[in-house]
Design a protein around this motif. Structure first.
Motif, PDB file in Angstrom:
ATOM      1  N   THR A  13      19.720  19.242 -29.853  1.00 60.08           N
ATOM      2  CA  THR A  13      18.614  18.389 -29.417  1.00 60.08           C
ATOM      3  C   THR A  13      17.344  19.219 -29.558  1.00 60.08           C
ATOM      4  OG1 THR A  13      20.011  17.233 -27.823  1.00 60.08           O
ATOM      5  CG2 THR A  13      17.626  17.028 -27.534  1.00 60.08           C
ATOM      6  N   VAL A  14      16.320  18.649 -30.159  1.00 55.71           N
ATOM      7  CA  VAL A  14      15.058  19.349 -30.377  1.00 55.71           C
ATOM      8  C   VAL A  14      13.965  18.628 -29.595  1.00 55.71           C
ATOM      9  CG1 VAL A  14      13.419  20.240 -32.078  1.00 55.71           C
ATOM     10  CG2 VAL A  14      15.831  19.952 -32.716  1.00 55.71           C
ATOM     11  N   THR A  15      13.219  19.366 -28.800  1.00 56.04           N
ATOM     12  CA  THR A  15      12.114  18.788 -28.035  1.00 56.04           C
ATOM     13  C   THR A  15      10.854  19.602 -28.245  1.00 56.04           C
ATOM     14  OG1 THR A  15      12.519  20.120 -26.056  1.00 56.04           O
ATOM     15  CG2 THR A  15      13.735  18.045 -26.244  1.00 56.04           C
ATOM     16  N   SER A  22      12.480  15.058 -30.377  1.00 56.51           N
ATOM     17  CA  SER A  22      12.092  14.730 -31.751  1.00 56.51           C
ATOM     18  C   SER A  22      13.285  14.596 -32.684  1.00 56.51           C
ATOM     19  CB  SER A  22      11.140  15.799 -32.305  1.00 56.51           C
ATOM     20  OG  SER A  22      11.763  17.074 -32.285  1.00 56.51           O
ATOM     21  N   SER A  23      14.411  15.206 -32.328  1.00 58.55           N
ATOM     22  CA  SER A  23      15.599  15.162 -33.185  1.00 58.55           C
ATOM     23  C   SER A  23      16.827  15.455 -32.337  1.00 58.55           C
ATOM     24  CB  SER A  23      15.464  16.197 -34.309  1.00 58.55           C
ATOM     25  OG  SER A  23      16.561  16.144 -35.179  1.00 58.55           O
ATOM     26  N   TYR A  24      17.953  14.822 -32.698  1.00 60.94           N
ATOM     27  CA  TYR A  24      19.172  15.028 -31.924  1.00 60.94           C
ATOM     28  C   TYR A  24      20.373  14.570 -32.732  1.00 60.94           C
ATOM     29  CZ  TYR A  24      18.616  10.018 -31.131  1.00 60.94           C
ATOM     30  OH  TYR A  24      18.470   8.669 -31.329  1.00 60.94           O
ATOM     31  N   THR A  25      21.548  14.993 -32.302  1.00 62.61           N
ATOM     32  CA  THR A  25      22.788  14.585 -32.961  1.00 62.61           C
ATOM     33  C   THR A  25      23.719  13.814 -32.040  1.00 62.61           C
ATOM     34  OG1 THR A  25      23.912  16.653 -32.356  1.00 62.61           O
ATOM     35  CG2 THR A  25      22.726  16.628 -34.470  1.00 62.61           C
ATOM     36  N   GLY A  26      23.465  13.798 -30.764  1.00 63.11           N
ATOM     37  CA  GLY A  26      24.426  13.291 -29.789  1.00 63.11           C
ATOM     38  C   GLY A  26      24.332  11.807 -29.496  1.00 63.11           C
ATOM     39  N   GLY A  43      27.112  13.091 -34.202  1.00 62.52           N
ATOM     40  CA  GLY A  43      28.047  14.206 -34.244  1.00 62.52           C
ATOM     41  C   GLY A  43      27.422  15.389 -34.936  1.00 62.52           C
ATOM     42  N   PRO A  44      28.181  16.468 -35.079  1.00 62.67           N
ATOM     43  CA  PRO A  44      27.632  17.692 -35.672  1.00 62.67           C
ATOM     44  C   PRO A  44      27.067  17.455 -37.076  1.00 62.67           C
ATOM     45  CG  PRO A  44      29.778  18.100 -34.686  1.00 62.67           C
ATOM     46  CD  PRO A  44      29.591  16.629 -34.681  1.00 62.67           C
ATOM     47  N   LYS A  45      25.901  17.990 -37.330  1.00 67.05           N
ATOM     48  CA  LYS A  45      25.284  17.968 -38.655  1.00 67.05           C
ATOM     49  C   LYS A  45      25.400  19.366 -39.268  1.00 67.05           C
ATOM     50  CE  LYS A  45      23.501  13.744 -38.377  1.00 67.05           C
ATOM     51  NZ  LYS A  45      22.053  13.514 -38.197  1.00 67.05           N
ATOM     52  N   VAL A  46      25.364  19.410 -40.583  1.00 65.12           N
ATOM     53  CA  VAL A  46      25.474  20.689 -41.283  1.00 65.12           C
ATOM     54  C   VAL A  46      24.087  21.301 -41.461  1.00 65.12           C
ATOM     55  CG1 VAL A  46      26.173  21.854 -43.400  1.00 65.12           C
ATOM     56  CG2 VAL A  46      27.580  20.005 -42.480  1.00 65.12           C
ATOM     57  N   LEU A  47      23.944  22.526 -40.999  1.00 67.91           N
ATOM     58  CA  LEU A  47      22.754  23.337 -41.240  1.00 67.91           C
ATOM     59  C   LEU A  47      23.171  24.526 -42.104  1.00 67.91           C
ATOM     60  CD1 LEU A  47      21.352  23.487 -37.583  1.00 67.91           C
ATOM     61  CD2 LEU A  47      20.777  21.826 -39.362  1.00 67.91           C
ATOM     62  N   THR A  48      22.290  24.978 -42.960  1.00 68.88           N
ATOM     63  CA  THR A  48      22.626  26.118 -43.824  1.00 68.88           C
ATOM     64  C   THR A  48      21.838  27.349 -43.407  1.00 68.88           C
ATOM     65  OG1 THR A  48      20.949  25.501 -45.458  1.00 68.88           O
ATOM     66  CG2 THR A  48      23.166  24.614 -45.769  1.00 68.88           C
ATOM     67  N   THR A  49      22.444  28.517 -43.621  1.00 70.61           N
ATOM     68  CA  THR A  49      21.792  29.773 -43.240  1.00 70.61           C
ATOM     69  C   THR A  49      21.354  30.577 -44.465  1.00 70.61           C
ATOM     70  OG1 THR A  49      23.945  30.880 -43.060  1.00 70.61           O
ATOM     71  CG2 THR A  49      23.022  29.927 -41.055  1.00 70.61           C
ATOM     72  N   PHE A  50      21.155  29.881 -45.580  1.00 63.45           N
ATOM     73  CA  PHE A  50      20.588  30.538 -46.750  1.00 63.45           C
ATOM     74  C   PHE A  50      19.101  30.774 -46.517  1.00 63.45           C
ATOM     75  CE2 PHE A  50      24.317  28.248 -48.164  1.00 63.45           C
ATOM     76  CZ  PHE A  50      24.948  29.171 -48.974  1.00 63.45           C
ATOM     77  N   ASP A  51      18.502  31.676 -47.279  1.00 64.82           N
ATOM     78  CA  ASP A  51      17.080  31.974 -47.125  1.00 64.82           C
ATOM     79  C   ASP A  51      16.242  30.705 -47.223  1.00 64.82           C
ATOM     80  OD1 ASP A  51      17.475  34.686 -46.794  1.00 64.82           O
ATOM     81  OD2 ASP A  51      17.162  35.169 -48.917  1.00 64.82           O
ATOM     82  N   ASN A  52      15.302  30.574 -46.300  1.00 63.24           N
ATOM     83  CA  ASN A  52      14.284  29.526 -46.333  1.00 63.24           C
ATOM     84  C   ASN A  52      14.848  28.110 -46.141  1.00 63.24           C
ATOM     85  OD1 ASN A  52      12.539  31.689 -47.037  1.00 63.24           O
ATOM     86  ND2 ASN A  52      12.940  31.340 -49.209  1.00 63.24           N
TER      87      ASN A  52
END
Length: 275
Positions: A13-15, A22-26, A43-52
């Motif tokens: 959850t982003v506030t 402003s954004s959430y998955t739940g 439900g869970p969303k995919v985030l990546t940890t690549f540069d940028n």
């Protein structure tokens, strides 16, 4: 633990600093906000940890977290930049107009091989549904599985430029229906629209699966859908299950299909509808 150059399945959850979301998955968050919709994916969303690929402050916070771990992170505006710099001074000099944000994030899974992870999800799905999948199941393409649901009426294959008619229903592995040609299925799953005609749609055959097109407009179809049809015979019913490179890849589609989502399509070849 979460590492660089990988993929996180995360709930978050982003506030802003005033607590505005402003954004959430739940699902529960959606219900609290009065925005819950049975046709949307939660439900869970995919985030990546690549540069940028993540805000710099978020990337720094999640690296090293373990599966099941949760953090609440206040990220100042100057660390909301997606570019990485060596020093605080460089971040400040290159800060954008982004606002500060608070992330409440839980790591569900981490993998450095997203497609291998998806195949594992599909195989778990097949294992959970052994009443459907049997020895007739075909797995002749990476990340694709086809299971006939009816007894074979004919071994005949369709010839080029043949037009056939099908009913279909598309689902995520969690059962969420995102598309169908069947009115009852649409109504049962909150998808029904009075402006849409629910009837079999046409498929024009080709020399290979990638040539198949749908409807009078000749729309292209995603590769996994085409491969499912390619394995079918006249008047057959079957299920195709496939990973995201054969579907909607990292983009997903709309609010029902997230990025990196395996898909399930149940398809039945039917008689040409009569008007």
């Amino acid at each position: 633990p979460v590492k660089k150059d990988g993929y996180i399945y995360a709930d978050y959850t982003v506030t802003d600093l005033e607590g505005n979301i402003s954004s959430y998955t739940g699902k529960e968050t959606a219900k609290q906000l009065g925005t819950y919709d049975t046709t949307k994916f939660y439900g869970p969303k995919v985030l990546t940890t690549f540069d940028n690929t993540l805000p710099a402050g978020l990337a720094q916070a999640v690296i090293g977290m373990k599966e099941g771990g949760r953090k609440k992170i206040i990220i100042p505006s100057w660390l909301m930049a997606y570019s990485s710099y060596e020093t605080e001074k460089e971040y400040l000099e290159n800060s954008s107009n982004s606002s500060s944000s608070i992330y409440d994030i839980t790591i569900r899974h981490f993998t450095d091989s997203i497609h291998k992870f998806e195949i594992g999800e599909i195989e778990e799905y097949i294992s959970r549904n052994q009443q459907i999948f049997d020895s007739r199941m075909v797995n002749d393409t990476l990340g694709f599985y086809y299971q006939p649901l009816s007894q074979e009426v004919s071994t005949k294959k369709f010839s080029k430029d043949t037009t056939i008619y099908i009913n279909y229903t598309g689902r995520l592995l969690n059962g969420l229906v995102f598309d169908t040609t069947i009115e009852k299925v649409a109504k049962d799953n909150g998808l029904y629209s009075a402006s849409k005609t629910y009837e079999p749609t046409s498929i024009k055959w080709g020399e290979k699966s990638s040539d198949l097109t749908m409807g009078t407009s000749g729309s292209s179809v995603i590769p996994g859908f085409a491969l499912t049809l390619w394995h079918m015979h006249p008047m057959e019913k079957g299920i195709g299950v496939f990973y995201s490179p054969l579907g909607y890849s990292y983009n997903g589609s709309g609010e029902s299909i997230p990025g990196y989502a395996p898909l399930v399509f149940e398809i039945e070849i039917v008689e040409k509808p009569t008007k």
